[in-house]
Design an enzyme around this catalytic site. Structure first.
Site, PDB file in Angstrom:
ATOM      1  N   HIS A   1     -89.052  33.855  -5.453  1.00  0.00           N
ATOM      2  CA  HIS A   1     -89.053  34.212  -6.885  1.00  0.00           C
ATOM      3  C   HIS A   1     -89.072  32.944  -7.748  1.00  0.00           C
ATOM      4  O   HIS A   1     -89.815  32.869  -8.748  1.00  0.00           O
ATOM      5  CB  HIS A   1     -87.799  35.020  -7.249  1.00  0.00           C
TER       6      HIS A   1
ATOM      7  N   LYS B   1     -80.792  53.124  -8.476  1.00  0.00           N
ATOM      8  CA  LYS B   1     -80.619  52.228  -7.332  1.00  0.00           C
ATOM      9  C   LYS B   1     -79.212  51.665  -7.328  1.00  0.00           C
ATOM     10  O   LYS B   1     -78.638  51.420  -8.388  1.00  0.00           O
ATOM     11  CB  LYS B   1     -81.614  51.057  -7.424  1.00  0.00           C
TER      12      LYS B   1
ATOM     13  N   ARG C   1     -97.053  37.828  -1.905  1.00  0.00           N
ATOM     14  CA  ARG C   1     -96.774  37.023  -0.711  1.00  0.00           C
ATOM     15  C   ARG C   1     -97.859  37.216   0.336  1.00  0.00           C
ATOM     16  O   ARG C   1     -98.164  36.310   1.105  1.00  0.00           O
ATOM     17  CB  ARG C   1     -95.429  37.435  -0.099  1.00  0.00           C
TER      18      ARG C   1
ATOM     19  N   SER D   1     -86.036  39.916  -0.695  1.00  0.00           N
ATOM     20  CA  SER D   1     -84.624  40.155  -1.002  1.00  0.00           C
ATOM     21  C   SER D   1     -84.003  41.104   0.021  1.00  0.00           C
ATOM     22  O   SER D   1     -82.861  40.926   0.440  1.00  0.00           O
ATOM     23  CB  SER D   1     -84.482  40.746  -2.404  1.00  0.00           C
TER      24      SER D   1
HETATM   25  O1  PNS Z   1     -88.412  43.332  -7.649  1.00  0.00           O
HETATM   26  P1  PNS Z   1     -89.082  44.677  -7.598  1.00  0.00           P
HETATM   27  O2  PNS Z   1     -88.093  45.741  -7.164  1.00  0.00           O
HETATM   28  O3  PNS Z   1     -90.342  44.677  -6.779  1.00  0.00           O
HETATM   29  O4  PNS Z   1     -89.504  45.017  -9.125  1.00  0.00           O
HETATM   30  C1  PNS Z   1     -90.072  46.269  -9.464  1.00  0.00           C
HETATM   31  C2  PNS Z   1     -90.197  46.392 -10.993  1.00  0.00           C
HETATM   32  C3  PNS Z   1     -88.857  46.139 -11.646  1.00  0.00           C
HETATM   33  C4  PNS Z   1     -91.191  45.366 -11.483  1.00  0.00           C
HETATM   34  C5  PNS Z   1     -90.728  47.805 -11.310  1.00  0.00           C
HETATM   35  O5  PNS Z   1     -89.958  48.759 -10.638  1.00  0.00           O
HETATM   36  C6  PNS Z   1     -90.708  48.087 -12.807  1.00  0.00           C
HETATM   37  O6  PNS Z   1     -91.478  47.539 -13.573  1.00  0.00           O
HETATM   38  N1  PNS Z   1     -89.771  48.949 -13.216  1.00  0.00           N
HETATM   39  C7  PNS Z   1     -89.555  49.285 -14.609  1.00  0.00           C
HETATM   40  C8  PNS Z   1     -90.016  50.707 -14.899  1.00  0.00           C
HETATM   41  C9  PNS Z   1     -91.506  50.709 -15.107  1.00  0.00           C
HETATM   42  O7  PNS Z   1     -92.044  50.048 -15.957  1.00  0.00           O
HETATM   43  N2  PNS Z   1     -92.183  51.508 -14.263  1.00  0.00           N
HETATM   44  C10 PNS Z   1     -93.610  51.640 -14.322  1.00  0.00           C
HETATM   45  C11 PNS Z   1     -94.292  50.596 -13.457  1.00  0.00           C
HETATM   46  S1  PNS Z   1     -95.693  51.353 -12.812  1.00  0.00           S
END
Ligand code: PNS
Length: 158
Positions: free
Chosen positions: A17, A41, A93, A131
């Protein structure tokens, strides 16, 4: 000003990250690392701990002055609009990341055509770090010190 939001769960933040933040700082004037608060979560680290660890980890990063950190709930594109950020940063990645990232980028574009997603490839030394794996290795007593910034280590469950 070129401003990007880098959203994620960051449970915990990894060197991968941080690598993405550093690469984004070379392209954008400002990068907001945005920690998702997801009531569905159960993260291993609470949001305040994640924010504190990220702040601490960023302090030694070249480009730290361009970066701020916050938590958010709701849609990433709504956060981008509120901040006036025109881009979302995500890291890739491996090819396996691409399918879900492409779907998310396309959905975000559908929701907000004015906000584009920009992908950065992590350095190859971080390509296998996630993670989830960090949490598992740490929980089983493995050494993750080469995968996460030092500030993370004291918060990982033994
Ligand atoms: O670190 P991660 O868990 O891969 O991050 C995922 C994240 C936070 C980027 C994604 O779940 C997100 O953007 N969540 C916020 C809700 C949202 O905007 N959802 C629509 C995305 S299609």
């Amino acid at each position: 000003m070129r401003h990007a939001v880098y959203p994620g769960t960051f449970d915990p933040i990894t060197l991968g990250h941080l690598d993405i933040v550093a690469r984004a700082c070379a392209v954008f004037d400002k990068v907001t690392v945005a920690v998702l608060v997801n009531p569905r979560k159960q993260p291993s680290m609470d949001v305040d701990t994640r924010l504190a660890v990220i702040e601490e980890s960023l302090s030694s990063l070249p480009g730290a002055a361009q970066v701020d950190v916050l938590s958010f709930g709701g849609l990433t594109v709504d956060l981008a609009h509120r901040l006036g950020a025109g881009s979302i940063v995500r890291g890739l990645r491996a090819i396996s990341d691409f399918e879900s990232e492409l779907q998310m980028a396309q959905l975000n574009r559908r929701l907000a055509p004015d906000v584009d997603t920009v992908f950065f490839m992590t350095g190859i030394e971080h390509a296998y770090v996630s993670s989830t794996m960090v949490r598992e290795i740490a929980a089983l007593g493995g050494d993750v010190s080469s995968m996460v910034p030092p500030g993370v280590l004291r918060h990982l469950r033994p």
